[in-house]
Design a protein around this motif. Structure first.
Motif, short mmCIF file in Angstrom:
data_model
loop_
_atom_site.label_atom_id
_atom_site.label_comp_id
_atom_site.label_asym_id
_atom_site.label_seq_id
_atom_site.Cartn_x
_atom_site.Cartn_y
_atom_site.Cartn_z
N ARG A 133 26.78 45.15 41.59
CA ARG A 133 26.42 43.99 40.79
C ARG A 133 27.66 43.19 40.37
N TYR A 134 28.74 43.90 40.07
CA TYR A 134 29.99 43.25 39.65
C TYR A 134 31.14 43.81 40.50
N PRO A 135 31.20 43.43 41.77
CA PRO A 135 32.20 44.04 42.67
C PRO A 135 33.65 43.75 42.30
N THR A 136 33.92 42.55 41.76
CA THR A 136 35.31 42.18 41.47
C THR A 136 35.49 41.56 40.09
N TYR A 137 34.42 41.30 39.36
CA TYR A 137 34.51 40.52 38.12
C TYR A 137 35.47 41.14 37.12
N PHE A 138 35.48 42.47 37.02
CA PHE A 138 36.30 43.14 36.01
C PHE A 138 37.67 43.57 36.53
N ASP A 139 37.99 43.19 37.75
CA ASP A 139 39.28 43.58 38.31
C ASP A 139 40.43 42.91 37.55
N LEU A 140 41.47 43.69 37.28
CA LEU A 140 42.69 43.18 36.66
C LEU A 140 43.86 43.41 37.60
#
Length: 337
Positions: A133-140
């Protein structure tokens, strides 16, 4: 425990009896010598969530204190966060959703940004239970860093737009009168950009400090409706009213950010053809006139050729363009960053 805790952890509580025990337990089990204040805001969910939370709080170590605030009726998460913030006495504030958890050593890892770098805000990594659902949204970024330009990093989507897992100075929020807008979706995005206008000294660490639990009935992505898109339009209009003086480069970053959050909601909305046609027609009416004129004049924004075309045409053509350009729209929006 001293009169001034280091951190106030604010947890709005609404109908989460299946998750609240894990949530509160994850807080009181933090291995820290800091004085921690836990503020639960009961938003009248009608179940025994608060009773369960009380039982867990009774087991808290001596450096943890707690408050329970009860809303007069169900007010929503923004009102509850604001109520918790008003009641907080900590030097820093950390928001935590009641169906999520802090990961082990989250407090000590976040506090490092304050103790070592004197940061006004600290952002940690997120462990998401549904990467589909969130493959990259939370990547830092892979390495920790300190920045005096949170505005740029946020506009470029290098820092995610949630309020939780952002340890932030309470004095900073009070000084700039920043709180959560009530009655809208995506209030976190508005809150973050309002913070970005004042560029707090920010420490960003990829160390995972937060468990984000996605609770869904099926494998579909997030469902956006007309109300979601209208909330984005409200946010854009609100930010334009508060917009500080910006360089031309910063203004372009801001414009791209606005277009990105708008198009991603519009283009991923789960609607049938009739609903999408009605939505496109209403968007033409709802889109803030001053912003529509600015975008029409902005020839340097590539996405304008698709995005604004969609907004300025009749609903029947908008429906056709939506279908025709769906994939290209999303890829263009993502490619900006």
């Amino acid at each position: 425990m001293s009169n001034s805790p280091a951190i106030s952890i604010i947890i709005p509580v609404f109908h989460v009896r299946d998750y609240i025990q894990d949530c509160v337990s994850s807080v009181i089990s933090q291995d820290t010598k800091l004085d921690i204040e836990i503020i639960l805001v009961d938003d009248c969910g009608g179940d025994d969530s608060i009773d369960i939370a009380r039982q867990v709080l009774n087991k808290a170590p001596s450096n943890f204190s707690s408050k329970i605030i009860r809303n007069k009726c169900n007010k929503g998460v923004s009102f509850s966060r604001n109520a918790g913030s008003d009641a907080a006495s900590g030097e820093y504030i950390l928001y935590l959703d009641s169906d999520d958890c802090l990961l082990p050593d989250a407090v000590s890892r976040l506090w490092k940004g304050v103790a070592v770098h004197h940061a006004e805000m600290v952002v940690g990594g997120v462990l998401c239970t549904d990467k589909r659902r969130y493959p990259t949204y939370f990547d830092l970024p892979k390495d920790s860093f300190v920045t005096e330009n949170f505005f740029l990093h946020f506009c470029e989507r290098k820092i995610y737009g949630s309020c939780w897992n952002h340890l932030i100075s309470r004095r900073f929020l009070q000084k700039h009168h920043i709180c959560f807008a009530e009655g809208i979706y995506h209030e976190d995005e508005l809150w973050n950009m309002q913070i970005a206008f004042y560029n707090p000294l920010t420490y960003v660490t990829p160390d995972q400090t937060y468990l984000y639990r996605t609770v869904v009935d099926d494998s579909r992505s997030a469902i956006y409706t007309l109300d979601h898109v209208r909330s984005i339009l409200f946010i854009i209009d609100q930010l334009l009213a508060e917009l500080p003086p910006l360089s031309s480069e910063s203004r372009e970053h801001f414009d791209k950010w606005c277009i990105h959050i708008f198009t991603t909601r519009l283009m991923t909305a789960t609607l049938n053809s009739k609903e999408r046609s009605i939505l496109a027609d209403k968007l033409v009416q709802a889109f803030p006139e001053n912003y529509k004129k600015r975008l029409t004049r902005s020839s340097n924004l590539r996405i304008k050729r698709l995005g604004i075309l969609l907004l300025l045409r009749p609903a029947s053509l908008a429906k056709f363009l939506t279908s025709l350009y769906l994939k290209r729209f999303c890829s263009l929006s993502a490619a900006i960053y």
